[in-house]
Design a protein around this motif. Structure first.
Motif, PDB file in Angstrom:
ATOM      1  N   TRP A  30      -9.281  13.979   3.101  1.00 49.73           N
ATOM      2  CA  TRP A  30     -10.138  12.806   3.252  1.00 49.73           C
ATOM      3  C   TRP A  30     -10.239  12.022   1.945  1.00 49.73           C
ATOM      4  O   TRP A  30     -10.236  12.609   0.857  1.00 49.73           O
ATOM      5  CB  TRP A  30     -11.545  13.236   3.665  1.00 49.73           C
ATOM      6  CG  TRP A  30     -11.668  13.721   5.068  1.00 49.73           C
ATOM      7  CD1 TRP A  30     -11.537  15.000   5.507  1.00 49.73           C
ATOM      8  CD2 TRP A  30     -11.947  12.927   6.226  1.00 49.73           C
ATOM      9  NE1 TRP A  30     -11.727  15.065   6.867  1.00 49.73           N
ATOM     10  CE2 TRP A  30     -11.987  13.800   7.338  1.00 49.73           C
ATOM     11  CE3 TRP A  30     -12.181  11.565   6.434  1.00 49.73           C
ATOM     12  CZ2 TRP A  30     -12.238  13.366   8.632  1.00 49.73           C
ATOM     13  CZ3 TRP A  30     -12.435  11.119   7.727  1.00 49.73           C
ATOM     14  CH2 TRP A  30     -12.462  12.009   8.799  1.00 49.73           C
ATOM     15  N   THR A  35     -13.981   7.692   4.605  1.00 48.99           N
ATOM     16  CA  THR A  35     -13.674   6.669   5.614  1.00 48.99           C
ATOM     17  C   THR A  35     -12.228   6.707   6.072  1.00 48.99           C
ATOM     18  O   THR A  35     -11.889   6.134   7.099  1.00 48.99           O
ATOM     19  CB  THR A  35     -13.980   5.268   5.073  1.00 48.99           C
ATOM     20  OG1 THR A  35     -13.134   5.001   3.941  1.00 48.99           O
ATOM     21  CG2 THR A  35     -15.441   5.154   4.666  1.00 48.99           C
ATOM     22  N   GLY A  56     -11.201   5.016   9.608  1.00 51.15           N
ATOM     23  CA  GLY A  56     -12.406   5.186  10.410  1.00 51.15           C
ATOM     24  C   GLY A  56     -12.975   3.888  10.921  1.00 51.15           C
ATOM     25  O   GLY A  56     -13.542   3.840  12.023  1.00 51.15           O
ATOM     26  N   GLN A  59     -10.604   2.782  13.684  1.00 54.06           N
ATOM     27  CA  GLN A  59     -10.296   3.884  14.614  1.00 54.06           C
ATOM     28  C   GLN A  59      -8.819   3.873  15.000  1.00 54.06           C
ATOM     29  O   GLN A  59      -8.450   4.041  16.175  1.00 54.06           O
ATOM     30  CB  GLN A  59     -11.166   3.781  15.877  1.00 54.06           C
ATOM     31  CG  GLN A  59     -12.662   3.876  15.616  1.00 54.06           C
ATOM     32  CD  GLN A  59     -13.139   5.306  15.460  1.00 54.06           C
ATOM     33  OE1 GLN A  59     -13.180   6.062  16.414  1.00 54.06           O
ATOM     34  NE2 GLN A  59     -13.490   5.671  14.242  1.00 54.06           N
ATOM     35  N   SER A 385     -19.772  14.147   6.107  1.00 51.59           N
ATOM     36  CA  SER A 385     -20.144  13.163   7.121  1.00 51.59           C
ATOM     37  C   SER A 385     -19.256  13.267   8.357  1.00 51.59           C
ATOM     38  O   SER A 385     -19.628  12.813   9.439  1.00 51.59           O
ATOM     39  CB  SER A 385     -20.052  11.751   6.545  1.00 51.59           C
ATOM     40  OG  SER A 385     -18.727  11.471   6.117  1.00 51.59           O
ATOM     41  N   ALA A 386     -18.067  13.849   8.181  1.00 50.68           N
ATOM     42  CA  ALA A 386     -17.113  13.946   9.281  1.00 50.68           C
ATOM     43  C   ALA A 386     -16.169  15.102   9.017  1.00 50.68           C
ATOM     44  O   ALA A 386     -16.115  15.667   7.911  1.00 50.68           O
ATOM     45  CB  ALA A 386     -16.328  12.639   9.422  1.00 50.68           C
ATOM     46  N   VAL A 402     -10.769  13.521  15.038  1.00 48.56           N
ATOM     47  CA  VAL A 402     -11.829  13.237  14.066  1.00 48.56           C
ATOM     48  C   VAL A 402     -13.172  13.299  14.774  1.00 48.56           C
ATOM     49  O   VAL A 402     -13.344  12.754  15.868  1.00 48.56           O
ATOM     50  CB  VAL A 402     -11.635  11.861  13.404  1.00 48.56           C
ATOM     51  CG1 VAL A 402     -12.903  11.414  12.694  1.00 48.56           C
ATOM     52  CG2 VAL A 402     -10.483  11.920  12.416  1.00 48.56           C
ATOM     53  N   GLN A 403     -14.115  13.993  14.147  1.00 52.21           N
ATOM     54  CA  GLN A 403     -15.455  14.137  14.703  1.00 52.21           C
ATOM     55  C   GLN A 403     -16.474  13.874  13.602  1.00 52.21           C
ATOM     56  O   GLN A 403     -16.409  14.476  12.534  1.00 52.21           O
ATOM     57  CB  GLN A 403     -15.647  15.546  15.271  1.00 52.21           C
ATOM     58  CG  GLN A 403     -17.006  15.783  15.921  1.00 52.21           C
ATOM     59  CD  GLN A 403     -17.080  17.130  16.628  1.00 52.21           C
ATOM     60  OE1 GLN A 403     -16.072  17.796  16.824  1.00 52.21           O
ATOM     61  NE2 GLN A 403     -18.278  17.532  17.007  1.00 52.21           N
ATOM     62  N   THR A 404     -17.389  12.952  13.844  1.00 51.57           N
ATOM     63  CA  THR A 404     -18.443  12.690  12.864  1.00 51.57           C
ATOM     64  C   THR A 404     -19.527  13.757  12.990  1.00 51.57           C
ATOM     65  O   THR A 404     -19.803  14.262  14.075  1.00 51.57           O
ATOM     66  CB  THR A 404     -19.066  11.302  13.068  1.00 51.57           C
ATOM     67  OG1 THR A 404     -19.628  11.227  14.380  1.00 51.57           O
ATOM     68  CG2 THR A 404     -18.028  10.205  12.898  1.00 51.57           C
ATOM     69  N   LYS A 408     -23.014  12.911  15.324  1.00 44.44           N
ATOM     70  CA  LYS A 408     -22.285  13.807  16.214  1.00 44.44           C
ATOM     71  C   LYS A 408     -21.671  13.082  17.415  1.00 44.44           C
ATOM     72  O   LYS A 408     -21.988  13.345  18.565  1.00 44.44           O
ATOM     73  CB  LYS A 408     -23.196  14.948  16.692  1.00 44.44           C
ATOM     74  CG  LYS A 408     -23.680  15.848  15.563  1.00 44.44           C
ATOM     75  CD  LYS A 408     -24.537  16.987  16.075  1.00 44.44           C
ATOM     76  CE  LYS A 408     -25.044  17.860  14.931  1.00 44.44           C
ATOM     77  NZ  LYS A 408     -25.906  18.956  15.379  1.00 44.44           N
ATOM     78  N   THR A 409     -20.766  12.155  17.130  1.00 42.57           N
ATOM     79  CA  THR A 409     -20.055  11.462  18.198  1.00 42.57           C
ATOM     80  C   THR A 409     -18.969  12.364  18.775  1.00 42.57           C
ATOM     81  O   THR A 409     -18.608  13.384  18.193  1.00 42.57           O
ATOM     82  CB  THR A 409     -19.418  10.174  17.658  1.00 42.57           C
ATOM     83  OG1 THR A 409     -18.501  10.511  16.604  1.00 42.57           O
ATOM     84  CG2 THR A 409     -20.481   9.233  17.113  1.00 42.57           C
TER      85      THR A 409
END
Length: 688
Positions: A30, A35, A56, A59, A385-386, A402-404, A408-409
């Protein structure tokens, strides 16, 4: 679209360039602000990996380098490592040389003239890059035109083995000294020439590698060394506190029966013992240690309560306080100091799964982070953060998501690796079946691949393998040390049931479950495998008279022992690079087989070596081995061959000239040949 019949599968389909399952993404890292994600991948299924970026904000992903264009099969594997450096650039390694690429894809060389570069690690502020050149530790300012500085030099037998950055910008490292370690020569013939290669290779009872931990400033100067009472003891972890004042070393004796965490004052070098434990039957070094966020205590992963779980030690010498508990195990953990959270991987949901969980550093409720059943491998953004999750299950080759963690999306797919032909094929179904040990009643589980049109009528042939510890994994191909996913699918497409049994000595079931493996190579393990076979044949999965077994290395040992000690139970066995003689094992195998101490060790080693049990062979056997194997010596296979000849036994030997221990991974041509030999062997002996 209608899927194609599984019988259409060939080794050319399964092991070819480009690969039908795509190219495994690697090197995930990262950017400092979390980001952007960089990774190495090839979207066409070819071996050469280029740099890709996932953004990010948009997307979306894009390919940053195009160095793989025009590369053909058999050429280098492409870019091997990545690290973010200052001003949004990335450093990478290609062919042992260091390069940088900027945001528009312009590539420039770094560290010109410095050879054999590997193990990149950027400083926390991104202003410096550390790496190994051979076994020397170097650092490079990321400013354009800067030259690398050697911080710790290396020599033929002495050099840096591993390192990491401290929060205050120094480098903590392990130096390994093989000056007194045994050196062996392996003579072999390959490509029409007689050859001789030299390796550092210790055997049980030999002098071992000596290791010490050092701390060095990137501005130069001599390292500060932190010595232990015995430099031959293993090092399982090391780290510096957030304030830079303390350093720990997680260490054990060779047998791993005595575990000690040493604590040092980094200024004076004064050593004390923070924690010590003794377990006379321990066989797995699954420890992990880290400083707690305040730097005054330690987070310790240990099985002292029966299962590998997280504990807080508030200060040196204090009692451990459990943070997690239950009849499941933690594999590894990551500390979000700012968030006061420990993230950890565990098999709490299912023995074959690995999920990400979170628990407060102070203890409390455990929260599961990942959703889909399977194997998750996370890489966190620096600020947590992710995360990017390398996910796979039994029906899905590995992909990045990718998961935040803030908000928590839902996970967002980053890669789509398999070729279109993958979706057009009908792949084998996977089931999980429980079975019990007849020895002590312990519960185990098997991963079972079912052929198309399967009915539990007891009529199918069955192949058990590749047998090995830690083989129960809900991911594409199961255990991935060998590319056996293809041979498994090939056999299933031809009507074979393919089984990977759980055996003692594996992760996830607790200390007592594993105790039976102590001094038990080729004893408890082969009983676990036989109990799996008995359960499945009783349930109608296969014809008990048409069961074959195969494995490589330790799996080859179990294959031979299964045939030698259980004649008539298996219809055939295929042993790759089999560890026939534990006298020539690595000293670390003493975790299970015991050390060369005490009056009983000669008898103990003979009981665990297939070489001394060959008289029991009655069933068809093929041995496959590479002549340049320094892990399991080809000479040991020849010693067994000589004994089998003297005993009048019938067997087959497949020799792979100039091939090392990973015989199925050297190149695709060899993979197809070796697995083709195995498939033909089982077709010949297991089909009605």
């Amino acid at each position: 679209m209608t899927s194609q019949a599984p019988a259409d599968l060939t080794f050319e389909t399964l092991y070819s360039e480009p690969s039908i399952i795509g190219t495994l993404p690697i090197g995930q890292c990262w950017s400092a602000d979390g980001t952007r994600l960089a990774f190495l991948w090839n979207d066409g299924g070819h071996t050469f990996r280029d740099v890709w970026i996932w953004d990010g904000a948009s997307q979306s992903r894009q390919r940053l380098t195009h160095l793989g264009e025009g590369r053909t099969s058999g050429e280098p594997q492409g870019i091997s490592e990545l690290a973010w450096i200052g001003e949004g650039r990335l450093a990478f390694v290609l062919g042992g040389q260091l390069y940088a690429v900027d945001a528009v894809g312009q590539v420039l060389p770094l560290a010109i003239g410095t050879p054999n570069i590997h193990t990149l690690a950027a400083a926390p502020d991104g202003a410096s890059l550390a790496f190994l050149s051979g076994n020397a530790l170097l650092a490079l300012s990321t400013e354009t035109g800067a030259q690398p500085q050697t911080l710790v030099s290396g020599s033929t037998f002495v050099g840096v083995e591993s390192f990491h950055w401290t929060e205050d910008g120094r480098l903590c490292f392990v130096e390994a000294d093989d000056t007194n370690t045994r050196k062996i020569e392996i003579a072999y013939d390959a490509r029409g020439e007689a050859r001789r290669d030299r390796f550092v290779r210790a055997f049980p009872g030999d002098l071992l590698t000596r290791r010490r931990v050092g701390l060095v400033d990137t501005k130069g100067g001599a390292p500060t060394w932190f010595e232990r009472p015995d430099a031959e003891d293993a090092i399982w972890g090391y780290g510096v506190s957030p304030d830079g004042r303390s350093l720990f070393i997680s260490s054990s004796d060779l047998s791993i029966k005595h575990h000690t965490i040493y604590l040092y004052d980094t200024a004076s070098g004064t050593r004390s013992t923070a924690y010590a434990a003794h377990d006379p039957a321990k066989i797995r070094p699954d420890w992990q240690v880290a400083f707690s966020p305040n730097g005054e205590g330690l987070i310790v992963l240990t099985d002292r309560d029966g299962y590998n779980h997280l504990h807080l030690q508030p200060k040196a010498g204090a009692a451990l306080q459990p943070l997690t508990a239950g009849p499941w195990e933690v594999a590894e953990f990551f500390i979000d100091a700012a968030g006061g959270t420990i993230y950890f991987m565990a098999n709490a949901a299912h023995p074959a799964e690995r999920h990400l969980y979170a628990v407060p550093v102070s203890g409390g409720e455990v929260t599961r982070i990942t959703g889909p059943a399977g194997i998750h491998v996370p890489t966190f953004a620096r600020d947590f953060s992710a995360l990017v999750d390398l996910f796979s299950d039994d029906m899905t080759p590995p992909e990045l998501f990718v998961q935040t963690l803030i908000g928590k999306t839902d996970p967002v797919p980053v890669t789509q690796s398999p070729l279109p032909a993958f979706a057009q094929r009908q792949w084998a179904e996977v089931r999980y079946v429980k079975f019990k040990s007849h020895v002590d009643g312990a519960e185990l589980m098997a991963r079972v691949m079912i052929p198309h049109g399967f009915q539990p009528d007891g009529a199918h042939p069955m192949v058990v393998g590749s047998v090995y510890s830690d083989g129960l994994l809900n991911q594409w191909g199961g255990r991935a040390a060998h590319p056996s996913w293809g041979i498994d699918q090939y056999l299933a497409a031809r009507g074979f049931v393919v089984v990977s049994p759980e055996i003692r000595g594996s992760f996830g079931r607790g200390r007592e479950w594993n105790r039976a493996m102590l001094n038990s190579y080729g004893t408890q393990d082969i009983e676990d495998i036989a109990d799996c076979v008995k359960t499945l044949t009783d349930l109608g999965y296969a014809d008990p008279k048409r069961v074959g077994i195969w494995g490589s290395s330790y799996g080859g040992l179990m294959t031979l022992m299964s045939l030698f000690k259980k004649p008539g139970f298996y219809a055939a066995g295929f042993a790759g690079a089999p560890a026939t003689n534990v006298w020539h094992a690595y000293p670390e195998q003493g975790w299970i087989m015991g050390l060369t101490e005490g009056e009983d060790f000669i008898d103990r080693y003979r009981k665990q070596s297939a070489l001394f049990h060959s008289a029991g062979l009655k069933d068809p056997l093929t041995i496959l081995h590479g002549t340049k194997d320094e892990v399991v010596l080809y000479a040991d296979t020849l010693a067994l061959v000589e004994k089998l000849i003297e005993q009048g036994k019938s067997f087959e030997l497949v020799t792979l000239p100039g091939t090392g221990h990973a015989w199925a991974k050297q190149d695709r041509t060899l993979t197809r040949f070796a697995y083709g030999k195995m498939a033909a062997f089982f077709e010949r002996h297991l089909k009605a």
